[in-house]
Design a protein around this motif. Structure first.
Motif, mmCIF file in Angstrom:
data_model
loop_
_atom_site.group_PDB
_atom_site.id
_atom_site.type_symbol
_atom_site.label_atom_id
_atom_site.label_comp_id
_atom_site.label_asym_id
_atom_site.label_seq_id
_atom_site.Cartn_x
_atom_site.Cartn_y
_atom_site.Cartn_z
ATOM 1 N N THR A 247 0.824 -1.199 0.000
ATOM 2 C CA THR A 247 0.000 0.000 0.000
ATOM 3 C C THR A 247 0.863 1.257 0.000
ATOM 4 N N ASP A 248 0.422 2.270 -0.745
ATOM 5 C CA ASP A 248 1.102 3.560 -0.732
ATOM 6 C C ASP A 248 1.032 4.160 0.667
ATOM 7 N N VAL A 249 2.144 4.766 1.090
ATOM 8 C CA VAL A 249 2.183 5.402 2.406
ATOM 9 C C VAL A 249 2.227 6.924 2.297
ATOM 10 N N PHE A 250 2.461 7.418 1.064
ATOM 11 C CA PHE A 250 2.546 8.868 0.892
ATOM 12 C C PHE A 250 2.193 9.221 -0.545
ATOM 13 N N THR A 251 1.459 10.305 -0.699
ATOM 14 C CA THR A 251 1.092 10.806 -2.026
ATOM 15 C C THR A 251 1.310 12.309 -2.053
ATOM 16 N N ARG A 252 1.887 12.786 -3.140
ATOM 17 C CA ARG A 252 2.043 14.229 -3.363
ATOM 18 C C ARG A 252 1.711 14.526 -4.812
ATOM 19 N N VAL A 253 0.943 15.567 -5.017
ATOM 20 C CA VAL A 253 0.639 16.002 -6.376
ATOM 21 C C VAL A 253 1.533 17.194 -6.692
ATOM 22 N N ASP A 254 2.439 16.996 -7.623
ATOM 23 C CA ASP A 254 3.326 18.068 -8.064
ATOM 24 C C ASP A 254 2.551 18.974 -9.008
ATOM 25 N N PRO A 255 2.642 20.300 -8.841
ATOM 26 C CA PRO A 255 1.852 21.197 -9.686
ATOM 27 C C PRO A 255 2.124 21.048 -11.175
ATOM 28 N N GLY A 256 3.338 20.648 -11.545
ATOM 29 C CA GLY A 256 3.649 20.531 -12.962
ATOM 30 C C GLY A 256 3.601 19.126 -13.516
ATOM 31 N N LEU A 257 3.877 18.128 -12.661
ATOM 32 C CA LEU A 257 4.051 16.769 -13.169
ATOM 33 C C LEU A 257 3.054 15.753 -12.642
ATOM 34 N N GLY A 258 2.171 16.142 -11.756
ATOM 35 C CA GLY A 258 1.131 15.213 -11.330
ATOM 36 C C GLY A 258 1.488 14.408 -10.098
ATOM 37 N N GLU A 259 0.913 13.216 -10.004
ATOM 38 C CA GLU A 259 0.936 12.441 -8.762
ATOM 39 C C GLU A 259 2.196 11.593 -8.601
ATOM 40 N N PHE A 260 2.796 11.729 -7.416
ATOM 41 C CA PHE A 260 3.919 10.908 -6.985
ATOM 42 C C PHE A 260 3.488 10.159 -5.726
ATOM 43 N N THR A 261 3.836 8.880 -5.641
ATOM 44 C CA THR A 261 3.494 8.079 -4.467
ATOM 45 C C THR A 261 4.711 7.299 -3.989
ATOM 46 N N LEU A 262 4.660 6.893 -2.732
ATOM 47 C CA LEU A 262 5.700 6.057 -2.138
ATOM 48 C C LEU A 262 5.060 4.875 -1.439
ATOM 49 N N ARG A 263 5.686 3.722 -1.573
ATOM 50 C CA ARG A 263 5.285 2.532 -0.830
ATOM 51 C C ARG A 263 6.539 1.779 -0.423
ATOM 52 N N PRO A 264 6.485 0.978 0.645
ATOM 53 C CA PRO A 264 7.675 0.225 1.041
ATOM 54 C C PRO A 264 8.136 -0.707 -0.078
ATOM 55 N N VAL A 265 9.447 -0.840 -0.206
ATOM 56 C CA VAL A 265 10.006 -1.806 -1.147
ATOM 57 C C VAL A 265 9.692 -3.217 -0.657
ATOM 58 N N ASP A 266 9.264 -4.073 -1.580
ATOM 59 C CA ASP A 266 9.142 -5.509 -1.322
ATOM 60 C C ASP A 266 10.407 -6.125 -1.918
ATOM 61 N N PRO A 267 11.372 -6.512 -1.076
ATOM 62 C CA PRO A 267 12.676 -6.933 -1.599
ATOM 63 C C PRO A 267 12.601 -8.032 -2.651
ATOM 64 N N ASP A 268 11.711 -8.990 -2.489
ATOM 65 C CA ASP A 268 11.648 -10.100 -3.434
ATOM 66 C C ASP A 268 10.900 -9.722 -4.713
ATOM 67 N N THR A 269 9.770 -9.085 -4.563
ATOM 68 C CA THR A 269 8.964 -8.708 -5.729
ATOM 69 C C THR A 269 9.631 -7.608 -6.548
ATOM 70 N N ASP A 270 10.274 -6.660 -5.896
ATOM 71 C CA ASP A 270 10.833 -5.498 -6.580
ATOM 72 C C ASP A 270 12.273 -5.700 -7.052
ATOM 73 N N ALA A 271 12.908 -6.819 -6.712
ATOM 74 C CA ALA A 271 14.336 -7.000 -6.993
ATOM 75 C C ALA A 271 14.670 -6.915 -8.484
ATOM 76 N N VAL A 272 13.840 -7.484 -9.335
ATOM 77 C CA VAL A 272 14.131 -7.459 -10.779
ATOM 78 C C VAL A 272 14.149 -6.018 -11.285
ATOM 79 N N LEU A 273 13.126 -5.247 -10.926
ATOM 80 C CA LEU A 273 13.041 -3.846 -11.328
ATOM 81 C C LEU A 273 14.209 -3.047 -10.759
ATOM 82 N N LEU A 274 14.449 -3.181 -9.460
ATOM 83 C CA LEU A 274 15.516 -2.421 -8.819
ATOM 84 C C LEU A 274 16.887 -2.799 -9.371
ATOM 85 N N HIS A 275 17.067 -4.062 -9.718
ATOM 86 C CA HIS A 275 18.336 -4.488 -10.304
ATOM 87 C C HIS A 275 18.623 -3.717 -11.587
ATOM 88 N N ARG A 276 17.609 -3.543 -12.440
ATOM 89 C CA ARG A 276 17.794 -2.780 -13.679
ATOM 90 C C ARG A 276 18.206 -1.339 -13.372
#
Length: 194
Positions: free
Chosen positions: A2-31
């Motif tokens: 689940t997202d833990v933080f959301t910010r809407v940038d006036p120029g670029l729109g929505e940014f969100t943060l969620r905790p890293v899932d080390p196993d699920t996110d490893a392929v993406l983060l490796h790149r």
């Protein structure tokens, strides 16, 4: 996760943060962390298992956290928050209560969006300063990373000096809430983000 933080940038729109899932996110983060543009992340030679192990170590650490950032619903950056009195800068500077350390990494892209990196660092700092217990944000980028030094200055960081770490010479810089607000004018929500 689940997202833990959301910010809407006036120029670029929505940014969100969620905790890293080390196993699920490893392929993406490796790149991301092994890309030539991420040379200062110091993980160029890591394999996927090594990336997963590093982010599992961070997830289990009592003073270090990693978050996957998304832009308009797509993974786009990585942010880490840590206590510099216990991680990264132990004994290397005069740590104070309310200091929070920060790292961030934007995903590599062949089609950069103007202002994106500034919007990411602003989002990460708004998230960190949304915790009223945070008084200063501390960073320690490689002294050779001139692009991030300029970006840090643009959002209110002030250079303290160079510190010698085992893996690099770092440019210790600190940003207070007041300096951040003066530099960016970004509204900081009240409350205590995850």
């Amino acid at each position: 996760m689940t997202d833990v933080f959301t910010r809407v940038d006036p120029g670029l729109g929505e940014f969100t943060l969620r905790p890293v899932d080390p196993d699920t996110d490893a392929v993406l983060l490796h790149r991301w962390v092994t890309h030539p543009k991420a040379v200062f992340w110091l993980m160029q030679d890591a394999d996927e298992a090594g990336v997963a192990a590093e982010y599992r170590r961070i997830a289990e650490h009592p003073h270090h956290e990693a978050y996957l950032g998304s832009w308009c619903g797509r993974p786009a950056f990585l942010a880490e928050r840590y206590d510099p009195a216990h991680v990264e800068l132990v004994g290397l500077y005069d740590a104070r209560p309310g200091d929070v350390g920060m790292h961030f990494l934007c995903a590599p892209t062949d089609d950069p969006t103007h202002g994106f990196t500034h919007a990411v660092i602003t989002t990460v700092l708004v998230w960190i300063f949304a915790d009223p217990a945070t008084h200063r944000v501390v960073v320690e980028p490689d002294v050779r990373n001139t692009a991030v030094h300029a970006l840090n200055a643009a959002v209110g960081f002030e250079v303290v000096g160079t510190v010698a770490k085992p893996e690099k010479d770092a440019l210790l810089s600190i940003c207070t809430r007041t300096r951040f607000l003066a530099a960016t004018g970004a509204p900081i929500p009240s409350g205590n983000p995850a």
